[in-house]
Design a protein around this motif. Structure first.
Motif, PDB file in Angstrom:
ATOM      1  N   ALA A  34       0.682  -1.301   0.000  1.00 36.64           N
ATOM      2  CA  ALA A  34       0.017  -0.100  -0.057  1.00 36.64           C
ATOM      3  C   ALA A  34       0.708   1.307   0.107  1.00 36.64           C
ATOM      4  N   MET A  35       2.120   1.218   0.588  1.00 34.34           N
ATOM      5  CA  MET A  35       3.038   2.355   0.644  1.00 34.34           C
ATOM      6  C   MET A  35       3.865   2.302  -0.701  1.00 34.34           C
ATOM      7  N   GLY A  36       3.505   1.553  -1.671  1.00 33.46           N
ATOM      8  CA  GLY A  36       4.292   1.562  -3.036  1.00 33.46           C
ATOM      9  C   GLY A  36       5.592   0.588  -2.762  1.00 33.46           C
ATOM     10  N   MET A  37       5.644  -0.300  -1.910  1.00 32.39           N
ATOM     11  CA  MET A  37       6.819  -0.927  -1.991  1.00 32.39           C
ATOM     12  C   MET A  37       6.718  -2.276  -2.652  1.00 32.39           C
ATOM     13  N   GLU A  38       7.709  -3.060  -3.082  1.00 33.57           N
ATOM     14  CA  GLU A  38       7.626  -4.003  -3.969  1.00 33.57           C
ATOM     15  C   GLU A  38       7.958  -5.299  -2.908  1.00 33.57           C
ATOM     16  N   VAL A  39       6.724  -5.894  -2.770  1.00 35.90           N
ATOM     17  CA  VAL A  39       6.923  -7.042  -1.639  1.00 35.90           C
ATOM     18  C   VAL A  39       6.836  -8.598  -2.139  1.00 35.90           C
ATOM     19  N   SER A  40       7.987  -9.295  -1.712  1.00 39.72           N
ATOM     20  CA  SER A  40       8.087 -10.652  -2.217  1.00 39.72           C
ATOM     21  C   SER A  40       7.960 -11.656  -0.874  1.00 39.72           C
ATOM     22  N   MET A  41       7.118 -12.486  -0.934  1.00 37.80           N
ATOM     23  CA  MET A  41       6.818 -13.481   0.135  1.00 37.80           C
ATOM     24  C   MET A  41       7.219 -14.838  -0.026  1.00 37.80           C
ATOM     25  N   PHE A  42       8.748 -15.381   0.468  1.00 35.49           N
ATOM     26  CA  PHE A  42       8.955 -16.619   0.450  1.00 35.49           C
ATOM     27  C   PHE A  42       8.592 -17.412   1.458  1.00 35.49           C
ATOM     28  N   PHE A  43       7.596 -18.487   0.888  1.00 35.60           N
ATOM     29  CA  PHE A  43       7.062 -19.388   2.072  1.00 35.60           C
ATOM     30  C   PHE A  43       8.095 -20.581   1.770  1.00 35.60           C
TER      31      PHE A  43
END
Lengths: 158, 158, 158
Positions: free
Chosen positions: C29-38
């Motif tokens: 939401a703050m414009g950051m690029e997010v990756s979740m590694f499960f």
């Protein structure tokens, strides 16, 4: 200068240790400089697989007997089931040709990963330098950890 | 500008709290600017050591009675043994002249560490500002956390 | 270029998943690029809510039945109480109009968060691509994780 990775390894479980070594070995393979700071239960991962350590006082004796540690004695964080789940996980790792924790320690060292044991926990739990495997590079406190982490590109608490 | 350290303290256990405060106090002593974001079970660390908090509805009452919190009531993540292990750890810390969690809170505040309580968890669990110790600096959500973490040199999830 | 956030999601508990998605959604939401590694137990969060997966061999069958996973079946890390605590937490989230894990997955995807499943764990536990929800963007190992984390502003291990 190589990019730095620091891993604060607080947990003493086999599965968390696997995650930590996987990241450490991977980062070293990519040319990064990796330091693993073992603290609290995480110290169990780098304890010798030998006799329980000798301690002063009944409480430390009890703690250090229950909390004996060594790479071959780490429990699973889930489904440990008095050792059955841990034994199964070991088998699955073998089947998948995945190295054991002991082998991962050797591979990490070979790859240049630095092992540091937390002196603060050692003091509280009365663990001595002799209780650790010879792969440990140094013994240090939080200031050493932070001096590296502030230069780190990737800092994780595991 | 001072280098920033952020600690997202999710866990409410005594041993994890010790690790968190150890890093926070160490970093502050090295001139770094430290923010501790207490969320979920981590909120227990900064709850008052008083009466169970009053909550609306039976489920919140149950949860907030079981999950009472306060720096003196934190369990160990391992070997808690209905409180025996936790009591032993307290003794070992005393023996080693290591400050209690309560004292660590005071030392951290003295050193300028900021305490922030997570409003999202407070909303879900129905915890109010009055339930916390006066050392808490502010109450905020994830946006505040991320605004600090994106400037952080060291960001850990504990 | 957008600032990067990486979350290594090792834990498979409902409360840790909530923390992870809360950070992921907030950062996106703050414009950051997010990756979740499960990885490891964290894979449970992104498994289908269907039948237990089929596995070769008795041990994998046992593990994958016990460790069935799916966003609706995640335990609490504390006060799970054979499901009662988890059910209560679900109710409290509903009361507070807080989205369920399933809804958080949808919101995260909508916000552009990338989901990556760890192939190393998949190999050890014999989990196949078909066992995961279709929201998973890719399947990768530690090198992919580190390539992103080394560029990350905020990297957390949850």
């Amino acid at each position: 200068m190589a990019e730095k990775v620091t891993l604060a390894v607080f947990s003493g479980e086999m599965d968390k240790a696997m995650a930590a070594f996987n990241i450490a070995i991977g980062a070293a393979a990519m040319g990064m400089e990796v330091s693993m700071f073992f603290t609290f239960w995480g110290l169990n991962i780098i304890k010798k697989n030998k006799r329980p350590i000798k301690s002063r006082g009944m409480m430390r004796k009890m703690l250090n007997t229950m909390n004996r540690g060594g790479s071959k004695r780490l429990p699973l964080s889930k489904f440990h089931m008095l050792g059955l789940g841990k034994w199964m996980m070991g088998k699955l790792m073998q089947d998948a040709k995945f190295p054991s924790i002991e082998e991962q320690i050797a591979i990490a060292k070979e790859a240049g990963v630095k092992f540091i044991a937390c002196t603060t926990t050692m003091g509280i739990m009365d663990i001595t330098k002799d209780d650790f495997i010879t792969e440990v590079d140094s013994f240090a406190g939080v200031a050493t950890y932070l001096a590296e982490a502030r230069e780190g590109k990737v800092n994780l608490f595991i």
